[in-house]
Write a protein that holds these residues in place. Structure first.
Motif, PDB file in Angstrom:
ATOM      1  N   VAL A 120       0.850  -1.184   0.000  1.00 26.11           N
ATOM      2  CA  VAL A 120       0.000   0.000   0.000  1.00 26.11           C
ATOM      3  C   VAL A 120       0.888   1.237   0.000  1.00 26.11           C
ATOM      4  CG1 VAL A 120      -1.794   1.272   1.210  1.00 26.11           C
ATOM      5  CG2 VAL A 120      -1.801  -1.231   1.228  1.00 26.11           C
ATOM      6  N   ALA A 121       0.673   2.125  -0.950  1.00 23.62           N
ATOM      7  CA  ALA A 121       1.507   3.323  -1.082  1.00 23.62           C
ATOM      8  C   ALA A 121       0.627   4.533  -1.351  1.00 23.62           C
ATOM      9  CB  ALA A 121       2.516   3.125  -2.212  1.00 23.62           C
ATOM     10  N   ARG A 122       1.269   5.680  -1.347  1.00 26.17           N
ATOM     11  CA  ARG A 122       0.570   6.949  -1.609  1.00 26.17           C
ATOM     12  C   ARG A 122       0.778   7.351  -3.064  1.00 26.17           C
ATOM     13  NH1 ARG A 122      -1.364   9.539   2.799  1.00 26.17           N
ATOM     14  NH2 ARG A 122      -0.707   8.727   4.832  1.00 26.17           N
ATOM     15  N   ARG A 123      -0.291   7.847  -3.672  1.00 26.49           N
ATOM     16  CA  ARG A 123      -0.248   8.226  -5.085  1.00 26.49           C
ATOM     17  C   ARG A 123      -1.131   9.450  -5.315  1.00 26.49           C
ATOM     18  NH1 ARG A 123      -0.589   2.751  -4.762  1.00 26.49           N
ATOM     19  NH2 ARG A 123       1.032   1.524  -5.848  1.00 26.49           N
ATOM     20  N   ASP A 124      -0.923  10.073  -6.457  1.00 22.91           N
ATOM     21  CA  ASP A 124      -1.819  11.140  -6.922  1.00 22.91           C
ATOM     22  C   ASP A 124      -2.907  10.495  -7.779  1.00 22.91           C
ATOM     23  OD1 ASP A 124      -0.190  12.971  -5.679  1.00 22.91           O
ATOM     24  OD2 ASP A 124       0.930  13.477  -7.501  1.00 22.91           O
ATOM     25  N   LEU A 125      -4.173  10.734  -7.430  1.00 25.71           N
ATOM     26  CA  LEU A 125      -5.285  10.111  -8.142  1.00 25.71           C
ATOM     27  C   LEU A 125      -6.147  11.170  -8.835  1.00 25.71           C
ATOM     28  CD1 LEU A 125      -6.495   7.405  -5.585  1.00 25.71           C
ATOM     29  CD2 LEU A 125      -4.840   7.170  -7.428  1.00 25.71           C
ATOM     30  N   VAL A 126      -6.668  10.787  -9.966  1.00 25.27           N
ATOM     31  CA  VAL A 126      -7.582  11.651 -10.726  1.00 25.27           C
ATOM     32  C   VAL A 126      -8.838  10.839 -11.019  1.00 25.27           C
ATOM     33  CG1 VAL A 126      -7.961  12.971 -12.828  1.00 25.27           C
ATOM     34  CG2 VAL A 126      -5.688  12.932 -11.762  1.00 25.27           C
ATOM     35  N   SER A 127      -9.980  11.337 -10.526  1.00 26.74           N
ATOM     36  CA  SER A 127     -11.263  10.677 -10.787  1.00 26.74           C
ATOM     37  C   SER A 127     -11.898  11.309 -12.022  1.00 26.74           C
ATOM     38  CB  SER A 127     -12.196  10.830  -9.583  1.00 26.74           C
ATOM     39  OG  SER A 127     -13.449  10.248  -9.844  1.00 26.74           O
ATOM     40  N   SER A 128     -12.390  10.476 -12.917  1.00 27.40           N
ATOM     41  CA  SER A 128     -12.931  11.005 -14.167  1.00 27.40           C
ATOM     42  C   SER A 128     -14.141  10.192 -14.614  1.00 27.40           C
ATOM     43  CB  SER A 128     -11.865  10.989 -15.270  1.00 27.40           C
ATOM     44  OG  SER A 128     -11.455   9.663 -15.531  1.00 27.40           O
ATOM     45  N   VAL A 129     -14.911  10.801 -15.512  1.00 31.67           N
ATOM     46  CA  VAL A 129     -16.070  10.166 -16.149  1.00 31.67           C
ATOM     47  C   VAL A 129     -15.864  10.243 -17.650  1.00 31.67           C
ATOM     48  CG1 VAL A 129     -18.543  10.331 -16.575  1.00 31.67           C
ATOM     49  CG2 VAL A 129     -17.656  10.710 -14.273  1.00 31.67           C
ATOM     50  N   THR A 130     -15.994   9.120 -18.320  1.00 34.63           N
ATOM     51  CA  THR A 130     -15.808   9.068 -19.768  1.00 34.63           C
ATOM     52  C   THR A 130     -17.159   8.920 -20.457  1.00 34.63           C
ATOM     53  OG1 THR A 130     -13.637   8.040 -19.492  1.00 34.63           O
ATOM     54  CG2 THR A 130     -14.667   7.873 -21.663  1.00 34.63           C
ATOM     55  N   ALA A 131     -17.376   9.732 -21.475  1.00 39.32           N
ATOM     56  CA  ALA A 131     -18.636   9.706 -22.212  1.00 39.32           C
ATOM     57  C   ALA A 131     -18.366  10.015 -23.676  1.00 39.32           C
ATOM     58  CB  ALA A 131     -19.638  10.701 -21.627  1.00 39.32           C
ATOM     59  N   SER A 132     -19.228   9.542 -24.532  1.00 43.35           N
ATOM     60  CA  SER A 132     -19.076   9.770 -25.970  1.00 43.35           C
ATOM     61  C   SER A 132     -20.220  10.629 -26.487  1.00 43.35           C
ATOM     62  CB  SER A 132     -19.029   8.436 -26.728  1.00 43.35           C
ATOM     63  OG  SER A 132     -20.223   7.695 -26.486  1.00 43.35           O
ATOM     64  N   GLY A 133     -19.993  11.247 -27.626  1.00 40.67           N
ATOM     65  CA  GLY A 133     -21.017  12.108 -28.222  1.00 40.67           C
ATOM     66  C   GLY A 133     -20.539  12.640 -29.557  1.00 40.67           C
ATOM     67  N   LYS A 134     -20.916  13.873 -29.870  1.00 33.73           N
ATOM     68  CA  LYS A 134     -20.530  14.462 -31.150  1.00 33.73           C
ATOM     69  C   LYS A 134     -20.277  15.952 -30.996  1.00 33.73           C
ATOM     70  CE  LYS A 134     -25.307  15.191 -32.682  1.00 33.73           C
ATOM     71  NZ  LYS A 134     -26.289  14.940 -33.750  1.00 33.73           N
ATOM     72  N   ILE A 135     -19.601  16.502 -31.989  1.00 31.21           N
ATOM     73  CA  ILE A 135     -19.262  17.925 -32.017  1.00 31.21           C
ATOM     74  C   ILE A 135     -20.455  18.709 -32.557  1.00 31.21           C
ATOM     75  CG2 ILE A 135     -17.748  19.653 -33.034  1.00 31.21           C
ATOM     76  CD1 ILE A 135     -16.409  17.944 -30.919  1.00 31.21           C
ATOM     77  N   GLU A 136     -20.755  19.839 -31.903  1.00 27.37           N
ATOM     78  CA  GLU A 136     -21.834  20.716 -32.348  1.00 27.37           C
ATOM     79  C   GLU A 136     -21.394  22.166 -32.219  1.00 27.37           C
ATOM     80  OE1 GLU A 136     -25.468  20.050 -30.334  1.00 27.37           O
ATOM     81  OE2 GLU A 136     -25.729  17.999 -31.056  1.00 27.37           O
ATOM     82  N   ALA A 137     -22.009  23.018 -33.018  1.00 26.26           N
ATOM     83  CA  ALA A 137     -21.812  24.458 -32.857  1.00 26.26           C
ATOM     84  C   ALA A 137     -22.726  24.966 -31.753  1.00 26.26           C
ATOM     85  CB  ALA A 137     -22.111  25.183 -34.161  1.00 26.26           C
ATOM     86  N   LYS A 138     -22.252  25.939 -30.979  1.00 27.83           N
ATOM     87  CA  LYS A 138     -23.080  26.473 -29.900  1.00 27.83           C
ATOM     88  C   LYS A 138     -24.357  27.102 -30.453  1.00 27.83           C
ATOM     89  CE  LYS A 138     -23.051  29.474 -25.856  1.00 27.83           C
ATOM     90  NZ  LYS A 138     -22.270  30.417 -25.021  1.00 27.83           N
ATOM     91  N   THR A 139     -24.224  27.811 -31.589  1.00 28.75           N
ATOM     92  CA  THR A 139     -25.388  28.433 -32.221  1.00 28.75           C
ATOM     93  C   THR A 139     -25.572  27.836 -33.610  1.00 28.75           C
ATOM     94  OG1 THR A 139     -24.969  30.509 -31.051  1.00 28.75           O
ATOM     95  CG2 THR A 139     -26.463  30.589 -32.928  1.00 28.75           C
ATOM     96  N   SER A 140     -26.708  27.194 -33.827  1.00 25.58           N
ATOM     97  CA  SER A 140     -27.013  26.574 -35.111  1.00 25.58           C
ATOM     98  C   SER A 140     -28.480  26.829 -35.438  1.00 25.58           C
ATOM     99  CB  SER A 140     -26.720  25.074 -35.050  1.00 25.58           C
ATOM    100  OG  SER A 140     -27.022  24.459 -36.275  1.00 25.58           O
ATOM    101  N   VAL A 141     -28.755  27.296 -36.657  1.00 26.12           N
ATOM    102  CA  VAL A 141     -30.113  27.659 -37.057  1.00 26.12           C
ATOM    103  C   VAL A 141     -30.534  26.825 -38.261  1.00 26.12           C
ATOM    104  CG1 VAL A 141     -31.637  29.499 -37.818  1.00 26.12           C
ATOM    105  CG2 VAL A 141     -29.801  30.005 -36.200  1.00 26.12           C
TER     106      VAL A 141
END
Length: 427
Positions: A41-62
């Motif tokens: 058992v040792a000490r480490r730097d940990l990073v918690s993350s969530v992985t998700a998939s999707g698609k690229i979009e423009a913020k404003t689209s008409v």
């Protein structure tokens, strides 16, 4: 000793030898140590993350669609063109709408003339009624009551005709305005600055209103690509861990070996239910939430609808006790004699887990693996943070998955021979 006795003696000796060998092997197997992977058992730097998939979009689209029906006679832009707000885009045949405007203008002119006639008739009737009133006041015998009453009735009728014609004029003017609006809708202009990312029609096709079907009525799509979003779907079990401004690492399938960074700018409050088919063939619904990530410094040639994957960082820990994810297992709590050998903090944790399943690790001391309940914190990519139940430097069972799954409390273990495994892989 007879020959028969010698045969029987030989059989007995063979049976005894066979039983002894089998018993020895059973005894050896029972007391043999299980080969496992051990880790401190040792000490480490940990990073918690969530992985998700999707698609690229423009913020404003008409999405631009027609409000009227007509044949397209001119398209001034092509897919990929950059346009400015108010720029001419598309022309629908205006002939029938120009004719409608001309008819409406004629109705307005005719109604205006009729209004002048009814106004003149009303004014004449008013003057006749005013004279009848004056004569009545001057003397009872100067005008017959019946004549005065007829004058009053004529004035009321003329006033009603005038007001009716006036209302007809307002109606005809409204019809004219509607016809002009429909004529104006034959010429479509850009509502925003941006790029034409989709052109769904060609000259000669008939534009129809998208009242019942958005796809049917769609003519083109203009997107403002100055702000780019990665819109991903996060599972209901992970969305509660997200918050605004979380750091995000985004990979886009079209840009291999390139990582983009962004921030979470919007988390949906309503779920999107997606039908999924289970292994048994039944249909279930996956509960996902839309999460928008604003990209920092996106590539200039990026396009909407590109597939992407987002790794959202939800939490970080610096220099904390951690154990491999594979080392964490669940066991039903059973009171065993070695419980009293642990430190008070461990005893307290065991007391908390009594009468239910305990989540913990196997701690190894003098070749014996003892199940130890632990309380975990965040989960990194390969390690769990351990908040309580274990100390730095203690040795735990860190693999394999099959060995940990089958391992019993107080079982003997030994370090797996890694050199033998490597040699078998090489051969």
């Amino acid at each position: 000793m007879s020959r028969r006795s010698k045969v029987w003696l030989g059989v007995i000796i063979a049976v005894l030898l066979t039983g002894g060998v089998v018993g020895f092997r059973i005894h050896q197997k029972r007391h043999a140590a299980t080969e496992v992977k051990l880790e401190r058992v040792a000490r480490r730097d940990l990073v918690s993350s969530v992985t998700a998939s999707g698609k690229i979009e423009a913020k404003t689209s008409v999405d631009i669609s027609a409000d009227i029906t007509g044949r397209i006679i001119d398209i001034a832009v092509r897919e990929g063109d950059v346009v400015k707000r108010g720029q001419f885009l598309l022309q629908i045949d205006p002939a029938q709408y120009q004719a409608a405007v001309a008819r409406a203008e004629g109705v307005v002119a005719s109604t205006q003339a009729t209004l002048l006639q009814t106004k003149a008739t009303r004014d004449q009737a008013q003057r006749a009624w005013d004279r009848a009133q004056q004569l009545t006041k001057m003397g009872d015998n100067l005008i017959a009551p019946e004549t005065a009453e007829q004058a009053h009735t004529a004035f009321d009728v003329a006033e009603a005709n005038y007001q009716s014609t006036k209302a007809q004029l307002e109606q005809s003017r409204a019809s004219l305005q509607e016809a002009k609006d429909n004529l104006a809708k034959t010429r479509l202009t850009a509502p925003i600055n941006g790029r034409v990312v989709r052109l769904a029609v060609e000259e000669g096709e008939v534009a129809v209103p998208g009242t019942f079907s958005r796809e049917t009525g769609l003519l083109m799509t203009i997107a403002d690509l100055s702000v780019i979003l990665a819109k991903v779907q996060v599972d209901e079990t992970d969305v509660v861990r997200l918050s605004q401004n979380d750091s995000v690492e985004v990979t886009i399938d079209a840009y291999r070996d390139t990582t983009f960074w962004g921030r979470v700018t919007k988390i949906s409050h309503s779920a999107k239910l997606t039908p999924t088919e289970t292994a048994s063939g039944s249909t279930d619904r996956a509960v996902d939430f839309d999460v928008e990530v604003t990209l920092k410094d996106p590539p200039p040639d990026i396009r909407p609808d590109l597939s992407c994957t987002a790794r959202i960082v939800t939490d970080t820990r610096r220099h904390v006790l951690s154990v491999p994810i594979i080392a964490l297992t669940v066991r039903n709590h059973e009171k065993i004699p070695n419980e009293i050998e642990g430190a008070p903090v461990v005893d307290t944790l065991r007391e908390r887990f009594k009468k239910k399943e305990a989540e913990g690790v196997f701690v190894v001391r003098n070749g014996v693996a003892t199940f130890r309940p632990v309380r975990t914190g965040i989960a990194g990519d390969e390690y769990f943070e351990v908040v309580d139940g274990i100390r730095e430097g203690e040795t735990i069972v860190a693999g394999t998955y099959q060995a940990i799954r089958d391992l019993k409390d107080s079982a003997k273990v030994r370090q797996v021979d890694t050199t033998k495994t490597k040699n078998s892989q090489v051969s």
